[in-house]
Motif scaffolding. Structure first.
Motif, PDB file in Angstrom:
ATOM      1  N   PHE A 142      -4.399   1.163   3.111  1.00 49.23           N
ATOM      2  CA  PHE A 142      -4.748   2.526   3.509  1.00 49.23           C
ATOM      3  C   PHE A 142      -6.254   2.794   3.511  1.00 49.23           C
ATOM      4  CE2 PHE A 142      -0.669   2.415   1.281  1.00 49.23           C
ATOM      5  CZ  PHE A 142       0.173   2.817   2.311  1.00 49.23           C
ATOM      6  N   GLY A 143      -7.033   1.892   2.931  1.00 48.43           N
ATOM      7  CA  GLY A 143      -8.475   2.099   2.903  1.00 48.43           C
ATOM      8  C   GLY A 143      -9.133   1.231   1.862  1.00 48.43           C
ATOM      9  N   GLU A 144     -10.443   1.349   1.749  1.00 50.05           N
ATOM     10  CA  GLU A 144     -11.199   0.611   0.746  1.00 50.05           C
ATOM     11  C   GLU A 144     -11.028   1.286  -0.611  1.00 50.05           C
ATOM     12  OE1 GLU A 144     -15.871  -0.260  -0.397  1.00 50.05           O
ATOM     13  OE2 GLU A 144     -15.338   0.179   1.696  1.00 50.05           O
ATOM     14  N   VAL A 145     -10.546   0.544  -1.592  1.00 48.67           N
ATOM     15  CA  VAL A 145     -10.292   1.106  -2.914  1.00 48.67           C
ATOM     16  C   VAL A 145     -11.599   1.102  -3.704  1.00 48.67           C
ATOM     17  CG1 VAL A 145      -8.952   0.941  -5.044  1.00 48.67           C
ATOM     18  CG2 VAL A 145      -7.912   0.270  -2.850  1.00 48.67           C
ATOM     19  N   ARG A 146     -12.136   2.296  -3.947  1.00 46.65           N
ATOM     20  CA  ARG A 146     -13.390   2.403  -4.678  1.00 46.65           C
ATOM     21  C   ARG A 146     -13.166   2.569  -6.169  1.00 46.65           C
ATOM     22  NH1 ARG A 146     -17.620   0.435  -2.668  1.00 46.65           N
ATOM     23  NH2 ARG A 146     -18.993   1.980  -3.625  1.00 46.65           N
ATOM     24  N   GLU A 147     -12.095   3.237  -6.530  1.00 49.16           N
ATOM     25  CA  GLU A 147     -11.769   3.427  -7.938  1.00 49.16           C
ATOM     26  C   GLU A 147     -10.259   3.448  -8.096  1.00 49.16           C
ATOM     27  OE1 GLU A 147     -13.493   6.867  -9.722  1.00 49.16           O
ATOM     28  OE2 GLU A 147     -15.556   6.310  -9.195  1.00 49.16           O
ATOM     29  N   LEU A 148      -9.790   2.901  -9.221  1.00 41.17           N
ATOM     30  CA  LEU A 148      -8.375   2.945  -9.561  1.00 41.17           C
ATOM     31  C   LEU A 148      -8.252   2.909 -11.071  1.00 41.17           C
ATOM     32  CD1 LEU A 148      -5.392   2.920  -8.773  1.00 41.17           C
ATOM     33  CD2 LEU A 148      -5.515   0.418  -8.619  1.00 41.17           C
ATOM     34  N   SER A 149      -7.762   3.995 -11.623  1.00 40.63           N
ATOM     35  CA  SER A 149      -7.619   4.106 -13.071  1.00 40.63           C
ATOM     36  C   SER A 149      -6.329   4.850 -13.370  1.00 40.63           C
ATOM     37  CB  SER A 149      -8.815   4.839 -13.675  1.00 40.63           C
ATOM     38  OG  SER A 149      -8.650   5.002 -15.072  1.00 40.63           O
ATOM     39  N   GLY A 150      -5.333   4.104 -13.842  1.00 41.91           N
ATOM     40  CA  GLY A 150      -4.042   4.736 -14.131  1.00 41.91           C
ATOM     41  C   GLY A 150      -3.436   5.304 -12.864  1.00 41.91           C
ATOM     42  N   GLN A 151      -3.211   6.599 -12.863  1.00 37.32           N
ATOM     43  CA  GLN A 151      -2.595   7.252 -11.703  1.00 37.32           C
ATOM     44  C   GLN A 151      -3.624   7.893 -10.766  1.00 37.32           C
ATOM     45  OE1 GLN A 151       0.656   8.708 -14.846  1.00 37.32           O
ATOM     46  NE2 GLN A 151       0.840   9.800 -12.905  1.00 37.32           N
ATOM     47  N   GLU A 152      -4.916   7.704 -11.071  1.00 38.02           N
ATOM     48  CA  GLU A 152      -5.976   8.265 -10.237  1.00 38.02           C
ATOM     49  C   GLU A 152      -6.598   7.165  -9.373  1.00 38.02           C
ATOM     50  OE1 GLU A 152      -6.623  11.535 -10.225  1.00 38.02           O
ATOM     51  OE2 GLU A 152      -5.075  11.830 -11.774  1.00 38.02           O
ATOM     52  N   ALA A 153      -6.797   7.463  -8.096  1.00 40.76           N
ATOM     53  CA  ALA A 153      -7.384   6.493  -7.171  1.00 40.76           C
ATOM     54  C   ALA A 153      -8.335   7.203  -6.211  1.00 40.76           C
ATOM     55  CB  ALA A 153      -6.299   5.771  -6.388  1.00 40.76           C
ATOM     56  N   ARG A 154      -9.319   6.422  -5.730  1.00 45.40           N
ATOM     57  CA  ARG A 154     -10.272   6.947  -4.744  1.00 45.40           C
ATOM     58  C   ARG A 154     -10.417   5.914  -3.635  1.00 45.40           C
ATOM     59  NH1 ARG A 154     -16.102   7.343  -4.327  1.00 45.40           N
ATOM     60  NH2 ARG A 154     -16.323   6.030  -6.174  1.00 45.40           N
ATOM     61  N   LEU A 155     -10.114   6.315  -2.407  1.00 42.43           N
ATOM     62  CA  LEU A 155     -10.155   5.431  -1.247  1.00 42.43           C
ATOM     63  C   LEU A 155     -11.211   5.903  -0.261  1.00 42.43           C
ATOM     64  CD1 LEU A 155      -6.332   5.165  -0.424  1.00 42.43           C
ATOM     65  CD2 LEU A 155      -7.629   3.824  -2.078  1.00 42.43           C
ATOM     66  N   LEU A 156     -11.784   4.959   0.470  1.00 37.88           N
ATOM     67  CA  LEU A 156     -12.649   5.276   1.598  1.00 37.88           C
ATOM     68  C   LEU A 156     -11.884   4.942   2.875  1.00 37.88           C
ATOM     69  CD1 LEU A 156     -16.134   3.939   0.447  1.00 37.88           C
ATOM     70  CD2 LEU A 156     -15.156   6.219   0.169  1.00 37.88           C
ATOM     71  N   VAL A 157     -11.787   5.945   3.763  1.00 40.57           N
ATOM     72  CA  VAL A 157     -10.984   5.813   4.978  1.00 40.57           C
ATOM     73  C   VAL A 157     -11.864   6.106   6.187  1.00 40.57           C
ATOM     74  CG1 VAL A 157      -8.994   6.713   6.235  1.00 40.57           C
ATOM     75  CG2 VAL A 157      -8.896   6.489   3.748  1.00 40.57           C
ATOM     76  N   PRO A 158     -11.830   5.263   7.233  1.00 42.22           N
ATOM     77  CA  PRO A 158     -12.629   5.543   8.435  1.00 42.22           C
ATOM     78  C   PRO A 158     -12.308   6.922   8.995  1.00 42.22           C
ATOM     79  CG  PRO A 158     -11.699   3.334   8.528  1.00 42.22           C
ATOM     80  CD  PRO A 158     -11.077   4.002   7.340  1.00 42.22           C
ATOM     81  N   ARG A 159     -13.341   7.651   9.399  1.00 43.97           N
ATOM     82  CA  ARG A 159     -13.160   9.010   9.884  1.00 43.97           C
ATOM     83  C   ARG A 159     -12.193   9.076  11.061  1.00 43.97           C
ATOM     84  NH1 ARG A 159     -17.200  12.867   8.375  1.00 43.97           N
ATOM     85  NH2 ARG A 159     -18.733  11.940   6.970  1.00 43.97           N
ATOM     86  N   GLU A 160     -12.322   8.120  11.981  1.00 44.98           N
ATOM     87  CA  GLU A 160     -11.507   8.187  13.195  1.00 44.98           C
ATOM     88  C   GLU A 160     -10.026   7.906  12.926  1.00 44.98           C
ATOM     89  OE1 GLU A 160     -13.094   3.946  12.942  1.00 44.98           O
ATOM     90  OE2 GLU A 160     -13.819   5.989  12.580  1.00 44.98           O
ATOM     91  N   ARG A 161      -9.712   7.350  11.750  1.00 51.09           N
ATOM     92  CA  ARG A 161      -8.322   7.065  11.416  1.00 51.09           C
ATOM     93  C   ARG A 161      -7.821   7.906  10.245  1.00 51.09           C
ATOM     94  NH1 ARG A 161      -6.630   0.925  11.646  1.00 51.09           N
ATOM     95  NH2 ARG A 161      -4.690   2.038  12.069  1.00 51.09           N
ATOM     96  N   LEU A 162      -8.571   8.936   9.897  1.00 55.04           N
ATOM     97  CA  LEU A 162      -8.251   9.727   8.711  1.00 55.04           C
ATOM     98  C   LEU A 162      -6.878  10.378   8.794  1.00 55.04           C
ATOM     99  CD1 LEU A 162      -9.226  10.855   5.991  1.00 55.04           C
ATOM    100  CD2 LEU A 162     -10.155  12.811   7.258  1.00 55.04           C
ATOM    101  N   THR A 163      -6.595  11.079   9.890  1.00 53.57           N
ATOM    102  CA  THR A 163      -5.311  11.786  10.021  1.00 53.57           C
ATOM    103  C   THR A 163      -4.144  10.819   9.937  1.00 53.57           C
ATOM    104  OG1 THR A 163      -6.361  13.469  11.413  1.00 53.57           O
ATOM    105  CG2 THR A 163      -3.963  13.334  11.486  1.00 53.57           C
ATOM    106  N   GLU A 164      -4.280   9.705  10.633  1.00 53.14           N
ATOM    107  CA  GLU A 164      -3.217   8.684  10.637  1.00 53.14           C
ATOM    108  C   GLU A 164      -3.001   8.097   9.242  1.00 53.14           C
ATOM    109  OE1 GLU A 164      -3.211   3.995  11.884  1.00 53.14           O
ATOM    110  OE2 GLU A 164      -4.329   5.412  13.141  1.00 53.14           O
ATOM    111  N   ARG A 165      -4.101   7.762   8.553  1.00 49.76           N
ATOM    112  CA  ARG A 165      -3.988   7.140   7.232  1.00 49.76           C
ATOM    113  C   ARG A 165      -3.420   8.120   6.195  1.00 49.76           C
ATOM    114  NH1 ARG A 165      -7.335   2.530   6.764  1.00 49.76           N
ATOM    115  NH2 ARG A 165      -6.930   1.296   8.643  1.00 49.76           N
ATOM    116  N   VAL A 166      -3.859   9.363   6.239  1.00 53.59           N
ATOM    117  CA  VAL A 166      -3.347  10.344   5.287  1.00 53.59           C
ATOM    118  C   VAL A 166      -1.847  10.523   5.474  1.00 53.59           C
ATOM    119  CG1 VAL A 166      -3.357  12.798   4.675  1.00 53.59           C
ATOM    120  CG2 VAL A 166      -5.515  11.563   4.934  1.00 53.59           C
TER     121      VAL A 166
END
Length: 320
Positions: free
Chosen positions: A260-284
């Motif tokens: 779904f994207g580049e995983v920048r952070e992952l800690s327990g149940q919290e995660a932060r992804l980087l998603v290309p702008r042009e594919r944001l709606t599709e990825r979400v």
């Protein structure tokens, strides 16, 4: 805008000729007898115009050319080529009228004379800039009222601004200060700009300084200006992605998030992804459909990350 510019740089370039030296006895002997040189391009064709009263951020990593550019604009060094005008003056002529209109504050350099009491340093500055006694007392009182800092930093800024310059070159003014002092310096710069209509060119590694004070930024890297525009546009230009913050119903391995994207952070149940702008709606939509999501937030990536990505490139090229 160039005709009205309070600070104008046109093709400012500075090259240094530096002797090569290797770490060995034989190389040291050769260095004395047959010296070889390399050219370091500290600034290369830098051009911009800043109108009166604007506060502009100047961003770049160490060695990018920020301080070299400031030194050319304040007349401390001559350019290899190019032109500049600051407050109507050519900086490297170092005319008395020019020096009365500018100041250069460097966070790693003291304004005070170390073996004099602070008030004596201020009186010396007043004498240098021909500030009458009554005006001296009034300005010290006004500037001190605007500041809420420790005594040393307060005196440093008083010394730099006592002659009421109309152009401020601020090179890392919050360097080494605690969080409260950083906030106080920002508020002071904002208030000085508001009261006196001063033009400010500000460099800082603290993105909070830039975000708090500057609607416009210049980005320099390897001596070249990469960007000149609105701070908000910086993210769009150099970060073609959005940040998706997730709160998951249960912890998942990193591999489960990678589609779904580049995983920048992952800690327990919290995660932060980087998603290309042009594919944001599709990825979400895919994330919500395929992952156990309890909460999802889409936001711009932190400014620090955007700047870091701008500067992820090889070291400057040196010419023999």
């Amino acid at each position: 805008m160039r005709d009205e510019a309070h600070i104008l740089a046109q093709d400012l370039t500075k090259h240094y000729r530096v002797a090569r030296k290797e770490e060995s006895l034989a190389a040291t002997l050769r260095h004395f007898l047959f010296r070889e040189y390399r050219t370091v391009r500290a600034a290369e064709g830098v051009s911009f115009a800043i109108p009166r009263g604007e506060v502009v951020g100047f961003l770049g990593p160490n060695g990018a050319g920020k301080t070299t550019t400031l030194k050319m604009l304040t007349g401390l060094i001559h350019p290899t080529r190019g032109q500049a005008r600051v407050a109507g003056h050519i900086p490297w002529r170092r005319e008395k009228a020019f020096l009365k209109k500018i100041t250069l504050v460097m966070g790693n350099k003291q304004q005070l004379i170390w073996d004099l009491p602070a008030m004596d340093t201020l009186r010396l500055n007043a004498a240098i800039y021909e500030v009458p006694e009554g005006e001296f007392r009034r300005r010290v009182g006004e500037l001190a009222e605007m500041l809420s800092l420790g005594e040393r930093m307060k005196a440093e800024l008083l010394a730099a601004l006592l002659h009421r310059p109309e152009v401020l070159f601020l090179d890392e003014p919050t360097l080494g200060l605690d969080v409260n002092a950083q906030v106080a310096v920002r508020e002071f710069i904002r208030e000085y700009n508001r009261r006196h209509g001063a033009t400010v060119l500000l460099t800082s590694h603290y993105m909070a300084d830039i975000a708090a004070l500057c609607a416009r930024v210049l980005v320099i890297h390897q001596g070249r200006l990469l960007y000149d525009g609105e701070l908000e546009g910086l993210t769009e230009r150099f970060a073609p992605y959005r940040e998706v913050g997730l709160t998951l119903a249960r912890p998942l391995p990193k591999e489960a998030l990678l589609p779904f994207g580049e995983v920048r952070e992952l800690s327990g149940q919290e995660a932060r992804l980087l998603v290309p702008r042009e594919r944001l709606t599709e990825r979400v939509a895919e994330i919500l459909r395929r992952l156990p999501v309890e909460d999802l937030e889409v936001r711009e990536p932190p400014l620090e990350e955007v700047i870091a990505r701008v500067f992820q490139s090889p070291a400057p090229v040196e010419e023999g």
